[in-house]
Write a protein that holds these residues in place. Sequence first.
Motif, PDB file in Angstrom:
ATOM      1  N   ASN A 137      30.759  41.964  -1.878  1.00 39.33           N
ATOM      2  CA  ASN A 137      32.048  41.648  -2.537  1.00 39.33           C
ATOM      3  C   ASN A 137      32.554  43.139  -2.995  1.00 39.33           C
ATOM      4  OD1 ASN A 137      31.887  38.929  -2.309  1.00 39.33           O
ATOM      5  ND2 ASN A 137      30.136  39.157  -3.608  1.00 39.33           N
ATOM      6  N   HIS A 138      33.608  43.527  -2.544  1.00 35.71           N
ATOM      7  CA  HIS A 138      34.068  44.692  -3.103  1.00 35.71           C
ATOM      8  C   HIS A 138      34.648  44.754  -4.559  1.00 35.71           C
ATOM      9  CE1 HIS A 138      33.158  46.970   0.703  1.00 35.71           C
ATOM     10  NE2 HIS A 138      33.643  45.944   1.144  1.00 35.71           N
ATOM     11  N   ALA A 139      34.876  45.848  -5.125  1.00 31.63           N
ATOM     12  CA  ALA A 139      35.203  45.829  -6.675  1.00 31.63           C
ATOM     13  C   ALA A 139      36.551  44.862  -6.741  1.00 31.63           C
ATOM     14  CB  ALA A 139      35.475  47.196  -7.199  1.00 31.63           C
ATOM     15  N   ALA A 140      37.399  45.347  -5.966  1.00 25.38           N
ATOM     16  CA  ALA A 140      38.727  44.460  -6.098  1.00 25.38           C
ATOM     17  C   ALA A 140      38.793  43.139  -5.807  1.00 25.38           C
ATOM     18  CB  ALA A 140      39.651  45.231  -5.331  1.00 25.38           C
ATOM     19  N   GLU A 141      37.823  42.734  -5.184  1.00 24.52           N
ATOM     20  CA  GLU A 141      37.596  41.363  -5.037  1.00 24.52           C
ATOM     21  C   GLU A 141      37.102  40.612  -5.701  1.00 24.52           C
ATOM     22  OE1 GLU A 141      35.450  41.475  -1.305  1.00 24.52           O
ATOM     23  OE2 GLU A 141      37.269  42.254  -0.121  1.00 24.52           O
ATOM     24  N   ILE A 142      36.425  41.177  -7.059  1.00 23.77           N
ATOM     25  CA  ILE A 142      35.780  40.529  -7.864  1.00 23.77           C
ATOM     26  C   ILE A 142      36.534  39.889  -8.924  1.00 23.77           C
ATOM     27  CG2 ILE A 142      33.763  41.014  -9.785  1.00 23.77           C
ATOM     28  CD1 ILE A 142      32.431  41.382  -7.272  1.00 23.77           C
ATOM     29  N   SER A 143      36.241  38.536  -9.197  1.00 26.72           N
ATOM     30  CA  SER A 143      37.214  37.665 -10.127  1.00 26.72           C
ATOM     31  C   SER A 143      36.236  36.980 -11.060  1.00 26.72           C
ATOM     32  CB  SER A 143      38.198  36.894  -9.383  1.00 26.72           C
ATOM     33  OG  SER A 143      37.525  35.883  -8.609  1.00 26.72           O
ATOM     34  N   PHE A 144      36.895  36.458 -12.053  1.00 23.25           N
ATOM     35  CA  PHE A 144      36.420  35.629 -12.944  1.00 23.25           C
ATOM     36  C   PHE A 144      35.885  34.453 -12.237  1.00 23.25           C
ATOM     37  CE2 PHE A 144      36.033  32.460 -16.379  1.00 23.25           C
ATOM     38  CZ  PHE A 144      35.367  33.112 -17.418  1.00 23.25           C
ATOM     39  N   MET A 145      36.478  33.690 -11.430  1.00 21.13           N
ATOM     40  CA  MET A 145      36.420  32.673 -10.903  1.00 21.13           C
ATOM     41  C   MET A 145      35.172  32.805  -9.975  1.00 21.13           C
ATOM     42  SD  MET A 145      39.950  30.435 -10.537  1.00 21.13           S
ATOM     43  CE  MET A 145      38.982  29.035  -9.775  1.00 21.13           C
ATOM     44  N   GLY A 146      35.243  33.918  -9.190  1.00 19.79           N
ATOM     45  CA  GLY A 146      34.203  34.185  -8.346  1.00 19.79           C
ATOM     46  C   GLY A 146      32.636  34.515  -8.922  1.00 19.79           C
ATOM     47  N   THR A 147      32.873  34.958 -10.431  1.00 16.65           N
ATOM     48  CA  THR A 147      31.484  35.110 -11.124  1.00 16.65           C
ATOM     49  C   THR A 147      31.098  33.782 -11.417  1.00 16.65           C
ATOM     50  OG1 THR A 147      32.198  37.302 -11.889  1.00 16.65           O
ATOM     51  CG2 THR A 147      30.414  36.247 -13.004  1.00 16.65           C
ATOM     52  N   GLN A 148      31.835  32.716 -11.886  1.00 18.70           N
ATOM     53  CA  GLN A 148      31.618  31.472 -12.112  1.00 18.70           C
ATOM     54  C   GLN A 148      30.933  30.819 -10.872  1.00 18.70           C
ATOM     55  OE1 GLN A 148      35.289  29.924 -13.859  1.00 18.70           O
ATOM     56  NE2 GLN A 148      34.161  29.499 -15.806  1.00 18.70           N
ATOM     57  N   ALA A 149      31.422  31.135  -9.782  1.00 17.92           N
ATOM     58  CA  ALA A 149      30.988  30.561  -8.615  1.00 17.92           C
ATOM     59  C   ALA A 149      29.624  30.986  -8.235  1.00 17.92           C
ATOM     60  CB  ALA A 149      31.927  30.676  -7.450  1.00 17.92           C
ATOM     61  N   ARG A 150      29.350  32.124  -8.492  1.00 18.17           N
ATOM     62  CA  ARG A 150      27.963  32.593  -8.358  1.00 18.17           C
ATOM     63  C   ARG A 150      27.019  31.954  -9.428  1.00 18.17           C
ATOM     64  NH1 ARG A 150      30.933  37.200  -7.174  1.00 18.17           N
ATOM     65  NH2 ARG A 150      30.777  38.037  -9.491  1.00 18.17           N
ATOM     66  N   MET A 151      27.492  32.088 -10.567  1.00 16.91           N
ATOM     67  CA  MET A 151      26.702  31.709 -11.741  1.00 16.91           C
ATOM     68  C   MET A 151      26.152  30.043 -11.466  1.00 16.91           C
ATOM     69  SD  MET A 151      25.600  34.373 -13.353  1.00 16.91           S
ATOM     70  CE  MET A 151      25.293  33.621 -15.080  1.00 16.91           C
ATOM     71  N   ASP A 152      26.967  29.371 -10.625  1.00 14.09           N
ATOM     72  CA  ASP A 152      26.591  28.037 -10.479  1.00 14.09           C
ATOM     73  C   ASP A 152      25.460  27.757  -9.631  1.00 14.09           C
ATOM     74  OD1 ASP A 152      28.394  26.604 -11.983  1.00 14.09           O
ATOM     75  OD2 ASP A 152      30.147  26.614 -10.753  1.00 14.09           O
ATOM     76  N   GLN A 153      24.982  29.037  -8.888  1.00 14.11           N
ATOM     77  CA  GLN A 153      23.966  28.939  -7.866  1.00 14.11           C
ATOM     78  C   GLN A 153      22.705  29.196  -8.786  1.00 14.11           C
ATOM     79  OE1 GLN A 153      24.856  31.822  -4.902  1.00 14.11           O
ATOM     80  NE2 GLN A 153      26.870  30.950  -4.379  1.00 14.11           N
ATOM     81  N   ILE A 154      21.840  28.170  -8.500  1.00 23.33           N
ATOM     82  CA  ILE A 154      20.603  28.232  -9.702  1.00 23.33           C
ATOM     83  C   ILE A 154      19.999  29.557  -9.312  1.00 23.33           C
ATOM     84  CG2 ILE A 154      19.128  26.804  -8.140  1.00 23.33           C
ATOM     85  CD1 ILE A 154      19.323  26.957 -12.223  1.00 23.33           C
ATOM     86  N   GLY A 155      19.795  29.863  -8.126  1.00 20.99           N
ATOM     87  CA  GLY A 155      18.996  31.279  -7.768  1.00 20.99           C
ATOM     88  C   GLY A 155      19.747  32.435  -8.606  1.00 20.99           C
ATOM     89  N   TYR A 156      20.905  32.481  -8.301  1.00 20.64           N
ATOM     90  CA  TYR A 156      21.725  33.642  -8.783  1.00 20.64           C
ATOM     91  C   TYR A 156      21.435  33.598 -10.410  1.00 20.64           C
ATOM     92  CZ  TYR A 156      25.096  37.258  -9.575  1.00 20.64           C
ATOM     93  OH  TYR A 156      25.840  38.519  -9.987  1.00 20.64           O
ATOM     94  N   PHE A 157      21.990  32.478 -11.036  1.00 19.20           N
ATOM     95  CA  PHE A 157      21.761  32.293 -12.391  1.00 19.20           C
ATOM     96  C   PHE A 157      20.578  32.750 -12.985  1.00 19.20           C
ATOM     97  CE2 PHE A 157      20.818  29.626 -15.952  1.00 19.20           C
ATOM     98  CZ  PHE A 157      21.924  30.066 -16.904  1.00 19.20           C
TER      99      PHE A 157
END
Length: 121
Positions: free
Chosen positions: A40-60
């Motif tokens: 994910n390039h820096a311009a593509e990082i968003s708050f919603m994307g971060t929330q989506a990644r944090m919803d994954q138990i492994g990433y969290f």
Amino acid sequence: MAEHYSSFQRGTWRWLFQRLTAVFLVGALGFHFVLLHFVNHAAEISFMGTQARMDQIGYFSLMVVFLVTAAFHGINGVYNALINQGLKGTQRRVVAGVLTLAGVLLVGQGTYVALHMNGFL
């Protein structure tokens, strides 16, 4: 030739954990860097994307463990650097207490943010 001096005594739990956390942090930083700078390039990082990644138990889980190990590694390193500079007695105990409190507050705040990003709170 100058004698090597370190406040870390080989074989102690702080010595061992400093090395283990260093190895873990190199791997976790590599994963974090690749995921957030190449996949994910820096311009593509968003708050919603971060929330989506944090919803994954492994990433969290990885991010929370990353937070705890980074806090321990950094605070333990600062503490031992100060001891190497000659910190002793009451000052040493006060610094240990302040650094411990700072670490607990840092991990507590980071975990609180992670739980919010995950949607748990």
